[in-house]
Structure formats: structure tokens, C-alpha cells
Write a protein that holds these residues in place. Structure first.
Motif, PDB file in Angstrom:
ATOM      1  N   SER A  96       0.845  -1.210   0.000  1.00 60.95           N
ATOM      2  CA  SER A  96       0.000   0.000   0.000  1.00 60.95           C
ATOM      3  C   SER A  96       0.874   1.251   0.000  1.00 60.95           C
ATOM      4  N   TYR A  97       0.786   2.058   1.039  1.00 56.66           N
ATOM      5  CA  TYR A  97       1.484   3.339   1.139  1.00 56.66           C
ATOM      6  C   TYR A  97       2.986   3.151   0.997  1.00 56.66           C
TER       7      TYR A  97
ATOM      8  N   VAL B 290       8.002   1.087   6.725  1.00 55.35           N
ATOM      9  CA  VAL B 290       8.470  -0.182   6.161  1.00 55.35           C
ATOM     10  C   VAL B 290       7.415  -0.666   5.175  1.00 55.35           C
ATOM     11  N   CYS B 291       7.833  -0.860   3.937  1.00 59.40           N
ATOM     12  CA  CYS B 291       6.909  -1.240   2.863  1.00 59.40           C
ATOM     13  C   CYS B 291       7.227  -2.655   2.390  1.00 59.40           C
TER      14      CYS B 291
ATOM     15  N   ILE C 180       6.509   6.118  -5.901  1.00 59.97           N
ATOM     16  CA  ILE C 180       5.837   6.905  -4.861  1.00 59.97           C
ATOM     17  C   ILE C 180       4.696   7.737  -5.450  1.00 59.97           C
ATOM     18  N   LYS C 181       3.517   7.637  -4.817  1.00 60.51           N
ATOM     19  CA  LYS C 181       2.324   8.340  -5.303  1.00 60.51           C
ATOM     20  C   LYS C 181       1.903   9.489  -4.380  1.00 60.51           C
ATOM     21  N   TYR C 182       2.621   9.682  -3.282  1.00 64.78           N
ATOM     22  CA  TYR C 182       2.266  10.724  -2.314  1.00 64.78           C
ATOM     23  C   TYR C 182       3.453  11.646  -2.070  1.00 64.78           C
ATOM     24  N   GLU C 183       3.163  12.867  -1.660  1.00 61.60           N
ATOM     25  CA  GLU C 183       4.214  13.758  -1.170  1.00 61.60           C
ATOM     26  C   GLU C 183       4.534  13.340   0.255  1.00 61.60           C
TER      27      GLU C 183
ATOM     28  N   ILE D 265      12.212   5.440   4.522  1.00 59.68           N
ATOM     29  CA  ILE D 265      11.314   4.491   3.861  1.00 59.68           C
ATOM     30  C   ILE D 265      12.148   3.261   3.518  1.00 59.68           C
ATOM     31  N   LYS D 266      11.802   2.144   4.113  1.00 62.29           N
ATOM     32  CA  LYS D 266      12.535   0.892   3.876  1.00 62.29           C
ATOM     33  C   LYS D 266      11.646  -0.078   3.111  1.00 62.29           C
TER      34      LYS D 266
END
Length: 470
Positions: free
Chosen positions: A11-12, A38-39, A49-52, A60-61
Motif C-alpha cells: 500500500s502506502y 516499512v513497505c 511513490i504516489k504521495y508527497e 522508507i525501507k
């Protein structure tokens, strides 16, 4: 100030939608804390990435599940005797119904030790093979060993791979689902200390169970293994949690039914910026306009929506359907939907907008639809109601409670999942009763104002972060 590690699966910040929007709001509204993300994702191609990203996100890992591992035959051979002593331990964790979480994590940490090699070198070790073969003969003899082997190989390759990952140190580990996110969070808490706060938007094993039952690539005899595995991951997460959050009471009861400690459980509904959506100025557009804010993916059951709209169309006049949201997440499904539009002769009536500013459409839509097979507490419903737009929604997640079971009155119509005939009837009923649309729109505004404000949602998490981060 607390250090918070949010753990997401698929997701995010790489997918636009309800859970991702929820995370973005949560992080931006807690500027006093620092967040690492953690993605857990299938591959690096997914990581767009789709967000600021908010300024208080320090890291971001990415954890890649579908890795290519190199094998050292010498290392595998050298470790065969070291690993042999773990055969009995491996046998213990092959039945997901007979284990407590502490025992499982201890065993997985033992067999995941990097001295035995990378995850694939561990999985192809003769001792692992011997353990699987023994368990197969005791429980599955008579059905295909090849599929049995690859089922367990895939499951444990992921578990070992995740166990070997180095996780950010944090005061609070905050997964937004159980599954692999919950498993990684439990490992983080055990290895690094800290608290574990779980927020479940939907009930993860139930959603995976539906997918497994419908999956053509999983042979019938092995579906139960996958289903048991996903329920096991939920139990493991619940056991390690300090606090377990659901979005509404029904899901809280399901969590307890699935093994969560009722003393740890709490309900915190989603919330939206009501002021922002209430400022949308409604402008009646020519004709009758229906919308749906969604990702074009199978779980949203866009095909059911198209079929229901087709059934209603002969009784409608000058009507358009706008499907508002990204189409690239599952291009195969999107193309199937386009083909269905063609086959149903709906090209003149249906528009896929792609990614868009939903407020531009909230200005003129007469009502909105949600036809998902599974949901938690959809933000799209709350946003639409805040603008005064009623809904037709399937009877999933919290949709019924939002739209029907409030003292303020009904704000929509509930139909059974997958039933396009019921959906068609509901569309016609609203088309023929504009007074009902106006009444439901007014009720919807009151419902959101009373129960689903962003302030209540954020204040609840500020309290939880303070309690668990001290």
C-alpha cells in the motif's frame, strides 16, 4: 516525541486508496513524532511513490518478497550437519493450528540465522526437505507431493526472508494489517523492544480466505494450508500486540473471535476533514450522473457495477456513470472491464477518469456507488456523505452501519455483494425518487459530522501514541 515505525503491505506510499490516504493523514497530523515506513512489496518495480512524503518521515525501507537469491552449493553442503539438529523444530511449525506465537517466533529465528545462509539456501537444506517429507507422509500422503512442497517452500521462504531483515528501531511498531505486516512488527518488537499497536482496516485472514477460495492457481487440496497460515499470522500478531484497533464494533468482535485479547481491543473510526468536503459547492449538471471513487481492481468488483448499471439503463434517461480513480494497479483487470463495457454496449454511458481530483466530481454527482467484495470502513463513503451525496453500497465491512443504522436516518441503500440485479433495482429506485436522494444527502452530512470527524480520529491516535510511546 516518539519514534514510530509504520509497516504496510502493498500500500502506502505506492498505492493510492483508502488505507494509504489514512496513513498520509495520520503521519501529517502527528508532526511531533518521527516516522519510519516499512513497505512490504512484491518487487522494486512496485516502488513508485504516489504521495508527497511528509517531512517527519525519516526513512522508507522496502522489503522485497520476490527476491532472486544466489545459492552457494558449498555453503549448503557445509551447513547440512549444523542444520540437522533443527529438524524437530521445523516439524513443529508445519502445522499452523497447533502453535503459540512465542514458540513459533523462537523457532523461525533459530532456522533463519544467517550462519545457515540466505533464505533459499536454508529452504533447500536437506534437513528442511526431510522435515517436509515426514510431515507430508503423516498428513498428506496420497495427494501430489510436488504442489505440497512448493506450497510450504513459498510460505517459509517469505517467513525466513522477513526474519532476516534489519528493521528500524522504534518506540512503537504500528502495522496497518496483520499478515506479513503484523509478523514483521512482532519481530521488530521482540528484537528491538518497544510497543506494538495494530490497526486493522479489514480483517486480513478473512480477505485472504476469500481470495484463496477463488484462486485457480491453488489446488483444492492445498487451499486449507494457505487459509490456516493467514489465520496463524493474525493470531501471532494479536498475541504480541499491546493495543488492537478496529474501525467498528463488528470487526472488533471478529478480532476477538480470531484470538485477540478483548482487553487490548478498541474501536477508533476513520475520520475525514469534514470542513474541506462540506465546502464543495454542489452544482446540478444536465442529466443524471452516477459516480464511484475506486481503484480498478478485482476486490472492488467493477464488473458487477457495470452489469448492474446495464440492467438499470433501459429505465434511466440521459444518465452517465463515472468511475473515478487509478486504473494502472491491475492492468489485466482494467482491460477486462473495458472489454465488458464494449460487450455490454456501454461506451456512450461509462467513463473511466483515471486518477483525478474527486472533489471536481462531487460537485455534480447525483449519487455514488461502492460494489466491493470486501471493505473496512471506506473513506470514499465518508467523503461522499460529507458532500451531501447518498450511496448505494454492498453489504460489506461497515457500509451498512454508516448508511442505515444511525439515528439521523438513512443515507443510502445496501445491496448484497456480487448481486448486479439488486444493484440495478437500487439504481432505478433512486433515479425515480429525487426527493429520496435529497433526504439521504442531508442525513449523510449529519452522520459524518456526528461520528466520523478527522479531529476525533487524530486525537485518538495522539492518545495511543502517548500511552504506548512513554
Amino acid at each position: 516525541m516518539a519514534k514510530i515505525c509504520l509497516i504496510c503491505e502493498g500500500s502506502y506510499p505506492y498505492v493510492v486508496g483508502g488505507v494509504s490516504s489514512w496513513i498520509q493523514d495520520l503521519v501529517k497530523s502527528n508532526e511531533e513524532h518521527l516516522f519510519s515506513i516499512v513497505c512490504i512489496i512484491p518487487n522494486l518495480d512496485f516502488a513508485k511513490i504516489k504521495y508527497e512524503i511528509p517531512k517527519n518521515v525519516t526513512e522508507i525501507k522496502n522489503i522485497i518478497l520476490d527476491k532472486n537469491y544466489e545459492i552457494s552449493p558449498f555453503k549448503v553442503f557445509k551447513n547440512r550437519f549444523k542444520f540437522k539438529k533443527l529438524e524437530e523444530e521445523i516439524e513443529k511449525i508445519l502445522n499452523f493450528n497447533n502453535l503459540n506465537s512465542e514458540e513459533v517466533i523462537k523457532i523461525i529465528e533459530k532456522i533463519s540465522d544467517k550462519k545457515y545462509g540466505n533464505p533459499l539456501e536454508i529452504i533447500i537444506n536437506k534437513s528442511f526437505w526431510n522435515s517436509l517429507l515426514k510431515y507430508y507422509k503423516q498428513n498428506y500422503d496420497g495427494i501430489g507431493f510436488n504442489t505440497f512442497y512448493w506450497t510450504y517452500r513459498n510460505i517459509f521462504l517469505n517467513l525466513i526472508s522477513l526474519s532476516q531483515e534489519e528493521l528500524p528501531k522504534a518506540d512503537i511498531y504500528h502495522p496497518v494489517a496483520t499478515g506479513y505486516s503484523g509478523y514483521v512488527s512482532a519481530l521488530g518488537k521482540i528484537k528491538n523492544g518497544g510497543s506494538l499497536l495494530l490497526t486493522e482496516h479489514g480483517i486480513y485472514p478473512r480477505e485472504r480466505e476469500e481470495e484463496v477460495i477463488g484462486a485457480k492457481w491453488i489446488e483444492k487440496d492445498f487451499k486449507k494450508i494457505w487459509i490456516d497460515f493467514f489465520y496463524f499470522l493474525s493470531r501471532l500478531t494479536y498475541d504480541e500486540c499491546d493495543k488492537i484497533i478496529s474501525l467498528f464494533d463488528y470487526n472488533k468482535e471478529l478480532q476477538i473471535e480470531n484470538g485477540a485479547d478483548s482487553k487490548k481491543c478498541e474501536v477508533v473510526p476513520n475520520g475525514i476533514d469534514i470542513e474541506s468536503y462540506s465546502k464543495v459547492i454542489r452544482e446540478k449538471r444536465e442529466g443524471f450522473n452516477i459516480g464511484s471513487v475506486l481503484r480498478v481492481v478485482p476486490i472492488k468488483d467493477v464488473k458487477m457495477m457495470l452489469k448492474g448499471f446495464k440492467m438499470a439503463l433501459p429505465k434511466l434517461r440521459n444518465t452517465k456513470l463515472f468511475l473515478i480513480g487509478p486504473t494502472e494497479e491491475n492492468e489485466e483487470y482494467y482491460n477486462e472491464c473495458l472489454e465488458l463495457v464494449e460487450n455490454l454496449d456501454l461506451k456512450d454511458y461509462v467513463t473511466f477518469t483515471g486518477r483525478a481530483d474527486v472533489k471536481d466530481y462531487y460537485k455534480f454527482l447525483d449519487f455514488l456507488m461502492l460494489t466491493s467484495i470486501s471493505e473496512g470502513q471506506p473513506l470514499s463513503i465518508l467523503e461522499g456523505l460529507a458532500c451531501g451525496i447518498p450511496f448505494i453500497a454492498t453489504d460489506v465491512g461497515n457500509c451498512r452501519e454508516i448508511l442505515k443504522e444511525k439515528s439521523e436516518g438513512e443515507a443510502g441503500i445496501i445491496v448484497p455483494p456480487t448481486s448486479y440485479s439488486d444493484l440495478g433495482d437500487a439504481i432505478v429506485s433512486l433515479f425515480q425518487n429525487r426527493e429520496k436522494i435529497n433526504e439521504m444527502g442531508k442525513n449523510g452530512k449529519e452522520i459524518v459530522k456526528k461520528y466520523y470527524s478527522k479531529k476525533k480520529f487524530i486525537d485518538s491516535y495522539k492518545r495511543l501514541y502517548k500511552e504506548l510511546g512513554e
